[in-house]
Write an enzyme that holds these catalytic residues in place. Sequence first.
Site, PDB file in Angstrom:
ATOM      1  N   GLY A  81      -2.513  -6.620  -0.110  1.00 15.71           N
ATOM      2  CA  GLY A  81      -1.712  -5.668   0.668  1.00 15.71           C
ATOM      3  C   GLY A  81      -2.022  -4.319   0.028  1.00 15.71           C
ATOM      4  CB  SER A 113       0.948 -13.266   7.062  1.00 14.91           C
ATOM      5  OG  SER A 113       1.864 -12.568   6.129  1.00 14.91           O
ATOM      6  CG  PHE A 118       3.660  -6.608  -4.397  1.00 12.06           C
ATOM      7  CD1 PHE A 118       2.794  -6.818  -5.376  1.00 12.06           C
ATOM      8  CD2 PHE A 118       4.191  -5.242  -4.467  1.00 12.06           C
ATOM      9  CE1 PHE A 118       2.483  -5.779  -6.383  1.00 12.06           C
ATOM     10  CE2 PHE A 118       3.965  -4.625  -5.459  1.00 12.06           C
ATOM     11  CZ  PHE A 118       3.192  -4.838  -6.464  1.00 12.06           C
ATOM     12  CB  SER A 158      12.861  -0.946  -1.042  1.00  8.66           C
ATOM     13  OG  SER A 158      12.982   0.246   0.026  1.00  8.66           O
ATOM     14  CB  ALA A 159      14.793   4.027  -2.478  1.00 13.31           C
ATOM     15  CE1 TYR A 205      12.536  -2.766   3.615  1.00 16.16           C
ATOM     16  CE2 TYR A 205      11.020  -4.927   3.350  1.00 16.16           C
ATOM     17  CZ  TYR A 205      11.551  -3.492   2.974  1.00 16.16           C
ATOM     18  OH  TYR A 205      10.739  -3.151   1.985  1.00 16.16           O
ATOM     19  CE  LYS A 265      11.377  -5.097  -0.530  1.00 13.47           C
ATOM     20  NZ  LYS A 265      10.145  -5.701  -1.038  1.00 13.47           N
ATOM     21  CG  ASN A 292       9.985   7.174   1.462  1.00 11.39           C
ATOM     22  OD1 ASN A 292      10.820   7.080   1.012  1.00 11.39           O
ATOM     23  ND2 ASN A 292       9.657   7.117   2.763  1.00 11.39           N
ATOM     24  CG  ASN A 305       6.214   3.518   6.916  1.00 11.63           C
ATOM     25  OD1 ASN A 305       5.737   2.420   6.158  1.00 11.63           O
ATOM     26  ND2 ASN A 305       7.446   3.509   6.596  1.00 11.63           N
ATOM     27  NE  ARG A 353      13.502   8.851   4.275  1.00 12.68           N
ATOM     28  CZ  ARG A 353      14.570   9.237   4.960  1.00 12.68           C
ATOM     29  NH1 ARG A 353      15.152  10.705   4.599  1.00 12.68           N
ATOM     30  NH2 ARG A 353      14.947   8.837   6.230  1.00 12.68           N
TER      31      ARG A 353
HETATM   32  C1  WQD Z   1       9.979   9.092   6.610  1.00 13.91           C
HETATM   33  C2  WQD Z   1      10.620  10.266   7.458  1.00 13.91           C
HETATM   34  C3  WQD Z   1      11.358   9.585   9.705  1.00 13.91           C
HETATM   35  C4  WQD Z   1       7.575   8.323  11.187  1.00 13.91           C
HETATM   36  C5  WQD Z   1      10.751   2.993   5.036  1.00 13.91           C
HETATM   37  C6  WQD Z   1      11.370   1.935   4.985  1.00 13.91           C
HETATM   38  C7  WQD Z   1      11.599   1.782   3.487  1.00 13.91           C
HETATM   39  C8  WQD Z   1      10.421   1.897   2.715  1.00 13.91           C
HETATM   40  C9  WQD Z   1       9.643   3.064   2.794  1.00 13.91           C
HETATM   41  C10 WQD Z   1       9.467  -0.741   2.501  1.00 13.91           C
HETATM   42  C11 WQD Z   1      11.835   9.734   8.088  1.00 13.91           C
HETATM   43  C12 WQD Z   1      10.261  10.655   9.545  1.00 13.91           C
HETATM   44  C13 WQD Z   1       8.595   8.833  10.436  1.00 13.91           C
HETATM   45  C14 WQD Z   1       7.259   9.337  12.520  1.00 13.91           C
HETATM   46  C15 WQD Z   1       8.801  10.834  11.585  1.00 13.91           C
HETATM   47  N1  WQD Z   1       9.727   0.861   3.146  1.00 13.91           N
HETATM   48  N2  WQD Z   1       8.936  10.077  10.551  1.00 13.91           N
HETATM   49  N3  WQD Z   1       7.798  10.236  12.464  1.00 13.91           N
HETATM   50  O1  WQD Z   1      12.018   5.559   6.746  1.00 13.91           O
HETATM   51  O2  WQD Z   1      12.193   6.708   4.684  1.00 13.91           O
HETATM   52  O3  WQD Z   1      11.658   4.421   4.658  1.00 13.91           O
HETATM   53  O4  WQD Z   1       9.431   3.265   4.632  1.00 13.91           O
HETATM   54  O5  WQD Z   1      10.103  -0.754   1.407  1.00 13.91           O
HETATM   55  O6  WQD Z   1      12.220   0.534   3.363  1.00 13.91           O
HETATM   56  O7  WQD Z   1      12.641   2.137   5.586  1.00 13.91           O
HETATM   57  O8  WQD Z   1       9.921   5.887   5.703  1.00 13.91           O
HETATM   58  O9  WQD Z   1       7.807   6.986   6.435  1.00 13.91           O
HETATM   59  O10 WQD Z   1       9.394   5.580   8.228  1.00 13.91           O
HETATM   60  O11 WQD Z   1      10.205   7.783   7.422  1.00 13.91           O
HETATM   61  O12 WQD Z   1       9.408  11.973  11.938  1.00 13.91           O
HETATM   62  O13 WQD Z   1       6.389   8.905  13.409  1.00 13.91           O
HETATM   63  O14 WQD Z   1       9.462  10.402   8.304  1.00 13.91           O
HETATM   64  O15 WQD Z   1      12.326   9.927  10.318  1.00 13.91           O
HETATM   65  O16 WQD Z   1      12.602  10.917   8.262  1.00 13.91           O
HETATM   66  P1  WQD Z   1      11.424   5.701   5.600  1.00 13.91           P
HETATM   67  P2  WQD Z   1       9.159   6.725   6.838  1.00 13.91           P
END
Ligand code: WQD
Length: 339
Positions: free
Chosen positions: A12, A36, A82, A125-126, A150, A154, A180, A200, A232
């Site tokens: 991955g 998968s 992972f 994860s944070a 999810y 964690k 992130n 993301n 973030r």
């Molecule tokens: C970041 C910011 C969105 C998409 C997630 C998981 C976390 C970890 C990291 C695994 C937010 C904004 C996003 C879009 C947007 N994964 N956004 N438009 O939610 O902080 O964390 O990924 O461990 O567990 O929750 O990351 O990249 O989804 O979002 O405006 O099309 O970007 O609102 O503010 P997130 P993200």
Amino acid sequence: MSKTVLVSGGAGYIGSHVTVELSQAGYEVVVADNLSNCDLTCLEGVRKILGHPVTFKEMDFCTVKAVEDLFDSFRFDAVIHFAAFKAVGESVSEPLKYYRNNLESFINVVEASRKRGCAVLFSSSATVYGEVDNPPVTEKNDRQSATSPYGNTKQMCEDILRDSAAAYEGLSGIALRYFNPIGAHPSALIGELPRGVPNNLLPYVTQTAAGIRDCLSIFGDDYPTPDGTCLRDYIDVVDLAKAHVCAVGRMLGGKMESAYEIFNIGTGRPVSVLELVKTFEEATGVKVNCRIAPRRPGDVTAIWADPSLAVEKLGWKAERPLVETLRSAWQWQQYVSRK
Ligand code: WQD
């Protein structure tokens, strides 16, 4: 005699980058993955970067016999785990799929490891911190109750590792809490390959820039932040991979101060959604078509790391400038778009 590390889920995004850094640091690496959630694109890229293939076993970590046979076939000094499902939204609609897969696979790995004196490094994860009142967060911050199955897996896997390391003589473990992860290897031969519509931010940005998506929706610009969009801590995936090499070195070098340790892996620098988009456009010269959309349920307003414990104890810190990370993500997007 070089040490051998198992990277479960190593085909991955993050696993493949960790495989490269471990190999280049002199470790023997075995990758095991059930494919998968990815194909062999990244492992093929790893082969090109290293100039040789890495040992790969296609198998499912939910099958006890497959895990025991794997651990009997090699003498692993450490395992980096992972292998898990990671789509937050899907975990809400299919919680049992997530609890079964993410917990069973990890329990099998910890069980096999404790019987063989193999150290365990867990990809956490944070997200375990939930909504924090006053970032930056340190490892002493309390975990909040998870906002998704999810995120709950964690937290539960952290507890499984913590309690097992406390109970079983000789078992040690580290949990790395990623903020992130973004970007791609500078070779543009490995990177993030989200299946379907990206959840993301950065993959959605690069796919919009590539014309695969029409328009990036920015989920809310009315948050209590300087520009109204969420903050973030975007950590470069190569920097993140290097943190794993440091953590393995700590475990195998007898440097741990307790049987179980936790480290935040982040830059310590908050970046807003709008700032990331603007920096991407500056880094690549490509305009990103975007619009302000309603807030996304479950998003936290602002979270970023205090990475000082990792700096002090792992001897690690994030080094790659955001503009370089974003450029690498764009180069990777162009590479996969040509395939
Ligand atoms: C970041 C910011 C969105 C998409 C997630 C998981 C976390 C970890 C990291 C695994 C937010 C904004 C996003 C879009 C947007 N994964 N956004 N438009 O939610 O902080 O964390 O990924 O461990 O567990 O929750 O990351 O990249 O989804 O979002 O405006 O099309 O970007 O609102 O503010 P997130 P993200």
